[in-house]
Every structure is written in C-alpha cells, then in structure tokens.
Design an enzyme around this catalytic site. Structure first.
Site, PDB file in Angstrom:
ATOM      1  N   GLU A  34      23.519 -16.886  -0.757  1.00 61.44           N
ATOM      2  CA  GLU A  34      23.754 -16.579  -2.184  1.00 61.44           C
ATOM      3  C   GLU A  34      22.874 -15.410  -2.593  1.00 61.44           C
ATOM      4  O   GLU A  34      23.316 -14.491  -3.287  1.00 61.44           O
ATOM      5  CB  GLU A  34      23.465 -17.823  -3.041  1.00 61.44           C
ATOM      6  CG  GLU A  34      23.423 -17.605  -4.546  1.00 61.44           C
ATOM      7  CD  GLU A  34      24.771 -17.193  -5.137  1.00 61.44           C
ATOM      8  OE1 GLU A  34      25.757 -17.133  -4.380  1.00 61.44           O
ATOM      9  OE2 GLU A  34      24.825 -16.875  -6.340  1.00 61.44           O
ATOM     10  N   TYR A  35      21.608 -15.421  -2.118  1.00 65.54           N
ATOM     11  CA  TYR A  35      20.699 -14.299  -2.433  1.00 65.54           C
ATOM     12  C   TYR A  35      21.316 -12.991  -1.908  1.00 65.54           C
ATOM     13  O   TYR A  35      21.382 -11.990  -2.619  1.00 65.54           O
ATOM     14  CB  TYR A  35      19.313 -14.524  -1.802  1.00 65.54           C
ATOM     15  CG  TYR A  35      18.396 -13.348  -1.983  1.00 65.54           C
ATOM     16  CD1 TYR A  35      18.335 -12.335  -1.029  1.00 65.54           C
ATOM     17  CD2 TYR A  35      17.633 -13.201  -3.144  1.00 65.54           C
ATOM     18  CE1 TYR A  35      17.518 -11.216  -1.217  1.00 65.54           C
ATOM     19  CE2 TYR A  35      16.811 -12.099  -3.332  1.00 65.54           C
ATOM     20  CZ  TYR A  35      16.770 -11.110  -2.358  1.00 65.54           C
ATOM     21  OH  TYR A  35      15.973  -9.998  -2.559  1.00 65.54           O
ATOM     22  N   LYS A 116      -8.898 -16.700   7.891  1.00 62.05           N
ATOM     23  CA  LYS A 116      -9.072 -15.260   8.125  1.00 62.05           C
ATOM     24  C   LYS A 116      -7.874 -14.776   8.954  1.00 62.05           C
ATOM     25  O   LYS A 116      -7.814 -14.952  10.164  1.00 62.05           O
ATOM     26  CB  LYS A 116     -10.375 -14.965   8.852  1.00 62.05           C
ATOM     27  CG  LYS A 116     -10.668 -13.464   8.976  1.00 62.05           C
ATOM     28  CD  LYS A 116     -12.045 -13.195   9.526  1.00 62.05           C
ATOM     29  CE  LYS A 116     -12.322 -11.694   9.608  1.00 62.05           C
ATOM     30  NZ  LYS A 116     -11.378 -10.993  10.519  1.00 62.05           N
ATOM     31  N   GLU A 174      -4.024  -8.907   3.527  1.00 65.16           N
ATOM     32  CA  GLU A 174      -3.810  -8.710   4.965  1.00 65.16           C
ATOM     33  C   GLU A 174      -2.321  -8.678   5.253  1.00 65.16           C
ATOM     34  O   GLU A 174      -1.582  -9.580   4.824  1.00 65.16           O
ATOM     35  CB  GLU A 174      -4.476  -9.872   5.725  1.00 65.16           C
ATOM     36  CG  GLU A 174      -4.721  -9.605   7.186  1.00 65.16           C
ATOM     37  CD  GLU A 174      -6.024  -8.828   7.446  1.00 65.16           C
ATOM     38  OE1 GLU A 174      -6.706  -8.454   6.482  1.00 65.16           O
ATOM     39  OE2 GLU A 174      -6.326  -8.614   8.635  1.00 65.16           O
ATOM     40  N   LYS A 315     -34.012  14.579   2.206  1.00 68.04           N
ATOM     41  CA  LYS A 315     -33.275  15.833   2.308  1.00 68.04           C
ATOM     42  C   LYS A 315     -34.040  16.994   1.664  1.00 68.04           C
ATOM     43  O   LYS A 315     -34.878  16.791   0.779  1.00 68.04           O
ATOM     44  CB  LYS A 315     -31.924  15.685   1.587  1.00 68.04           C
ATOM     45  CG  LYS A 315     -31.132  14.433   1.937  1.00 68.04           C
ATOM     46  CD  LYS A 315     -30.407  14.552   3.284  1.00 68.04           C
ATOM     47  CE  LYS A 315     -29.190  15.454   3.217  1.00 68.04           C
ATOM     48  NZ  LYS A 315     -28.050  14.820   2.528  1.00 68.04           N
TER      49      LYS A 315
END
Ligand SMILES: NC(=O)n1nc(-c2ccco2)nc1N
Length: 324
Positions: A34-35, A116, A174, A315
């Site tokens: 149907e979709y 994870k 992810e 620096k």
C-alpha cells in the site's frame, strides 16, 4: 474535489506519516504494498504536474547525478571521538574522575546507556525542518559532504515531522548496515564478480563514499541518532535521554535499546545485558556508550581535547607578511 496541488500535498503528508510509523516507531499502519502504491501515485502526479515540484517531497531521494568529488564541511561543533574502557575497573575509574572533578554529585548518578553501533558517524543538518546538508565525521573538525547519499537512506526523513521546526538542528548519529543486508549485498557482489566487503562497517563506509547516489540508494543503510550538535530556535530538554526522545518525536530514528540507568551497578548490568543480546541484534555493535544524562553536568565536565595536557606550544608573534 481536490485540486492537483491538494492531492500532491496530501500524499506527501500521508507518506511522511507512514515513513515515521514504519522507520521510527516500527509500527507500520499499512502493508508495504500500500505504501508503494501511494508512493508511485505521488511520483506520477509530480511528473504530470512539474509546477508542484518540491525537492523535499518524499519522492526526491535520488536526485543528483554522480559527483566528481566530495566537498568539505567544517563542523561548527567538533565531532570528537570517545575515550574507551575495557573493564569494570576502567569504567569505575572513569566515574571516579567525574566525581573528583564535579565534587558534589547527585546520588545516584544517572547514565544514558546506549549500544555502540559499529558504523560511520555522520552529521545531518535540518534548516527550518528540511534536510539541507550531511557530512561524515572526518577528522572531527572537517568531514566530507555526503548530502546526496544521506538523502537516499530510507529511515532518514527529508523533512522533520513538526509544525514548528527549529531554525537549525544538527542531528548526529551512526549510519550502519544491518547484517542481513550486508550478507545479501555480498552475495549479489559475488554473483556479479564484484568485490565483496569484509564487514558491515566497511560496507557502510564504502556505500556512503559512492560518488553516484543511485548506487548508494541500492545499499541497505540505516541511521540511528545518538546526539545533537548545533540547535538554534529551539529550547532543548535538559537531559540527553529526553533529547533523544524529542528527536524520535520529530521523525528521527533512535535505537530502541537505549535506556536510563541509575548508579554504576545498573550501568554495568546494562553492559552485560547488551553483551548477551549482541549476537542476535541484527546489526554489529562493538560495545556500549555510557553518558552522563544531565546536560548541565555534561557541560561542567566538557571535553578533553586531543591536545595533550602536558605540552604547550610557545609561539613567536606573527611575522608581518613580507610584501614583495
Ligand atoms: N556509535 C554509537 O553508537 N554512538 N556514538 C556515540 C557518541 C559519540 C560521541 C558522543 O556519543 N553514541 C553512540 N550511541
């Protein structure tokens, strides 16, 4: 009697609703056939009436022709990688460092515990509710623009499901390839004498790095969101778990194993439970991600940048550019 514009708009809303039910809630209300019928009805109407074309229509997933290369994207907020623990002791040391740094702590300490996923971290930007840009994590500061490929991933909405979308919302998550899709992909590659992938993570990476979105579209990729980067024009909830629930409510897929754990013992129980579930999740995970749930505490703790705490670069003042 509806105008064509009304028919087209109604079909777009209907398809977005069913995509949400299927991909985010895992509760389809209609059969796939149907979709598909509604999808092709919308496609036909849009082709017959190009004046109503809209790049954010659910039909507009495979657009661009192959890219010559990937543009670079600079992350406004760096996508840093995670520190690792490989034992209960190391996790307890992590918690102790937090306690030492924060001094007084709520008791019990609540963690948002997540599987994870072993895929590729991506950043997806929605502006006024529509997907406008997507990028790989890259080196954490600069990634590759993979917008065209991300648009082909079926469970990533092209438009957020809300009437008052944030001005800007960066979803971080992810992209991964479920094991079944990975095996089918390798079978087809073998049958066609093409190269196979060593594992789902490599397959996902290779599929996202395709210059031709038509190839990416044929790959069984999925997204699971795990966080928010830039957020403008919206007041976000003050815990991580509530933020993930909010993302889910506006159409962004979030992993269903995620849960809140109060105290270290329950967190370690979650870790062991996920280890048991691992063989039959249907997708690869390489551990768990255990996050302090309270955003204010997260912000107090901040990040340990990549820079070592034991060295400094002293620096010289910038030299005047020699004009030749
Ligand atoms: N890979 C994965 O599933 N992740 N990665 C994070 C993460 C990375 C940085 C902050 O959070 N969270 C989850 N669930």
């Amino acid at each position: 009697e509806q105008t064509f514009a009304q028919q087209i708009e109604q079909l777009r809303q209907t398809l977005r609703y069913h995509e949400y039910q299927y991909h985010v809630l895992d509760e389809p209300k209609i059969p796939d056939a149907e979709y598909d019928r509604l999808f092709h009805q919308l496609k036909a109407l849009e082709q017959a009436h190009p004046e109503f074309a809209d790049s954010h229509s659910p039909t507009q997933r495979v657009g661009a022709k192959p890219l010559a290369g990937f543009a670079q994207v600079t992350h406004e907020i760096p996508m840093l990688s995670l520190d690792n623990a490989f034992s209960d002791e190391e996790f307890n040391a992590f918690v102790k460092r937090i306690q030492d740094r924060l001094g007084v702590l709520p008791e019990p300490l609540t963690f948002c515990c997540e599987p994870k996923l072993d895929g590729l971290a991506v950043s997806i930007l929605y502006e006024n509710g529509v997907l406008t840009q997507a990028a790989t994590r890259g080196d954490g500061t600069t990634g590759e623009d993979i917008t065209a490929n991300i648009r082909t991933i079926r469970n990533i909405p092209l438009q957020l499901l809300t009437d008052n979308p944030p001005a800007r919302l960066e979803v971080r998550g992810e992209v991964f390839m479920p094991q079944a899709g990975f095996e089918k992909l390798n079978e087809m590659a073998l049958a066609k004498g093409e190269k196979t992938f060593a594992n789902p993570r490599n397959a996902a990476a290779g599929s996202l790095r395709q210059l031709d979105p038509k190839i990416t579209r044929q790959r069984p990729l999925m997204l699971n969101a795990y966080g928010i980067g830039v957020a403008e024009g919206v007041l976000l909830p003050d815990t991580h778990f509530a933020r993930l629930q909010w993302l889910k409510s506006i159409g962004i897929p979030v992993n269903k194993e995620i849960e809140l754990c109060n105290g270290v013992e329950n967190v370690l129980k979650f870790y062991r439970t996920m280890a048991e579930k691992r063989p039959h999740l249907g997708y690869d995970i390489d551990g768990t991600v255990l996050k302090i749930n309270d955003i204010a505490l997260q912000e107090q703790l901040g990040f340990i940048s990549k820079a070592p705490r034991w060295a400094i670069a002293y620096k010289f003042p910038a030299q005047e550019e020699l004009t030749v």
